[in-house]
Design a protein around this motif. Structure first.
Motif, PDB file in Angstrom:
ATOM      1  N   PRO A 147       0.826  -1.204   0.000  1.00 42.80           N
ATOM      2  CA  PRO A 147       0.000   0.000   0.000  1.00 42.80           C
ATOM      3  C   PRO A 147       0.864   1.260   0.000  1.00 42.80           C
ATOM      4  N   ILE A 148       0.474   2.235  -0.800  1.00 43.71           N
ATOM      5  CA  ILE A 148       1.104   3.554  -0.778  1.00 43.71           C
ATOM      6  C   ILE A 148       0.193   4.471   0.025  1.00 43.71           C
ATOM      7  N   THR A 149      -1.061   4.583  -0.412  1.00 42.09           N
ATOM      8  CA  THR A 149      -2.103   5.304   0.320  1.00 42.09           C
ATOM      9  C   THR A 149      -3.342   4.415   0.303  1.00 42.09           C
ATOM     10  N   ASP A 150      -3.787   3.970   1.479  1.00 45.80           N
ATOM     11  CA  ASP A 150      -4.933   3.055   1.551  1.00 45.80           C
ATOM     12  C   ASP A 150      -6.124   3.576   0.751  1.00 45.80           C
ATOM     13  N   HIS A 151      -6.725   2.675  -0.006  1.00 48.17           N
ATOM     14  CA  HIS A 151      -7.908   2.929  -0.845  1.00 48.17           C
ATOM     15  C   HIS A 151      -7.623   3.837  -2.040  1.00 48.17           C
ATOM     16  N   GLU A 152      -6.381   4.293  -2.232  1.00 44.12           N
ATOM     17  CA  GLU A 152      -6.071   5.201  -3.337  1.00 44.12           C
ATOM     18  C   GLU A 152      -4.981   4.696  -4.264  1.00 44.12           C
ATOM     19  N   SER A 153      -3.865   4.203  -3.722  1.00 42.71           N
ATOM     20  CA  SER A 153      -2.782   3.737  -4.586  1.00 42.71           C
ATOM     21  C   SER A 153      -1.971   2.629  -3.915  1.00 42.71           C
ATOM     22  N   TYR A 154      -1.488   1.724  -4.775  1.00 39.38           N
ATOM     23  CA  TYR A 154      -0.744   0.551  -4.324  1.00 39.38           C
ATOM     24  C   TYR A 154       0.376   0.279  -5.312  1.00 39.38           C
ATOM     25  N   GLU A 155       1.463  -0.311  -4.816  1.00 36.40           N
ATOM     26  CA  GLU A 155       2.556  -0.729  -5.687  1.00 36.40           C
ATOM     27  C   GLU A 155       2.406  -2.218  -5.924  1.00 36.40           C
ATOM     28  N   VAL A 156       2.288  -2.597  -7.184  1.00 39.72           N
ATOM     29  CA  VAL A 156       2.175  -3.999  -7.572  1.00 39.72           C
ATOM     30  C   VAL A 156       3.456  -4.329  -8.327  1.00 39.72           C
ATOM     31  N   ASN A 157       4.334  -5.095  -7.692  1.00 40.57           N
ATOM     32  CA  ASN A 157       5.706  -5.291  -8.147  1.00 40.57           C
ATOM     33  C   ASN A 157       6.343  -3.922  -8.324  1.00 40.57           C
ATOM     34  N   THR A 158       6.588  -3.474  -9.515  1.00 32.56           N
ATOM     35  CA  THR A 158       7.205  -2.145  -9.701  1.00 32.56           C
ATOM     36  C   THR A 158       6.215  -1.138 -10.277  1.00 32.56           C
ATOM     37  N   SER A 186      -3.356   1.821 -14.047  1.00 35.85           N
ATOM     38  CA  SER A 186      -1.907   1.882 -13.931  1.00 35.85           C
ATOM     39  C   SER A 186      -1.374   2.481 -15.222  1.00 35.85           C
ATOM     40  N   LYS A 187      -0.312   3.260 -15.113  1.00 28.30           N
ATOM     41  CA  LYS A 187       0.291   3.844 -16.317  1.00 28.30           C
ATOM     42  C   LYS A 187       0.984   2.771 -17.141  1.00 28.30           C
ATOM     43  N   ASN A 188       1.377   1.678 -16.495  1.00 31.28           N
ATOM     44  CA  ASN A 188       2.026   0.553 -17.181  1.00 31.28           C
ATOM     45  C   ASN A 188       1.074  -0.636 -17.172  1.00 31.28           C
ATOM     46  N   ALA A 189       1.159  -1.434 -18.200  1.00 32.72           N
ATOM     47  CA  ALA A 189       0.304  -2.618 -18.291  1.00 32.72           C
ATOM     48  C   ALA A 189       0.746  -3.652 -17.257  1.00 32.72           C
ATOM     49  N   LEU A 190      -0.220  -4.204 -16.542  1.00 29.67           N
ATOM     50  CA  LEU A 190       0.060  -5.272 -15.588  1.00 29.67           C
ATOM     51  C   LEU A 190      -0.064  -6.619 -16.296  1.00 29.67           C
ATOM     52  N   SER A 191       0.742  -7.573 -15.871  1.00 33.52           N
ATOM     53  CA  SER A 191       0.617  -8.925 -16.422  1.00 33.52           C
ATOM     54  C   SER A 191      -0.669  -9.554 -15.897  1.00 33.52           C
ATOM     55  N   LEU A 192      -1.050 -10.649 -16.477  1.00 30.95           N
ATOM     56  CA  LEU A 192      -2.250 -11.358 -16.041  1.00 30.95           C
ATOM     57  C   LEU A 192      -2.124 -11.758 -14.572  1.00 30.95           C
TER      58      LEU A 192
END
Length: 66
Positions: free
Chosen positions: A7-18, A31-37
């Motif tokens: 979590p970066i900010t609860d309910h607003e933003s999270y880091e998923v891998n990078t 996300s600005k970048n495509a996430l894998s499946l």
């Protein structure tokens, strides 16, 4: 491959891998970048079990192994 969610900010933003996943003005997760499946599936599980769970006062880091 494991997926780490922090979590970066609860309910607003999270880091998923990078990648940063954030809630837009319409209430959708983006996300600005495509996430894998695997990353999308892990984030969906995290959203269901942590973000939408009212018992969590503070969101936690999580690792999903796939």
């Amino acid at each position: 491959m494991s997926v780490k969610i922090k979590p970066i900010t609860d309910h607003e933003s999270y880091e998923v891998n990078t990648h940063t996943v954030f809630k837009d003005s319409f209430g959708n997760w983006n996300s600005k970048n495509a996430l894998s499946l695997k990353e999308r599936e892990a984030f969906y599980q995290y959203e269901t079990s942590v973000i939408k769970n009212p018992r969590f006062k503070k969101h936690i880091k999580a690792t999903y192994k796939g």
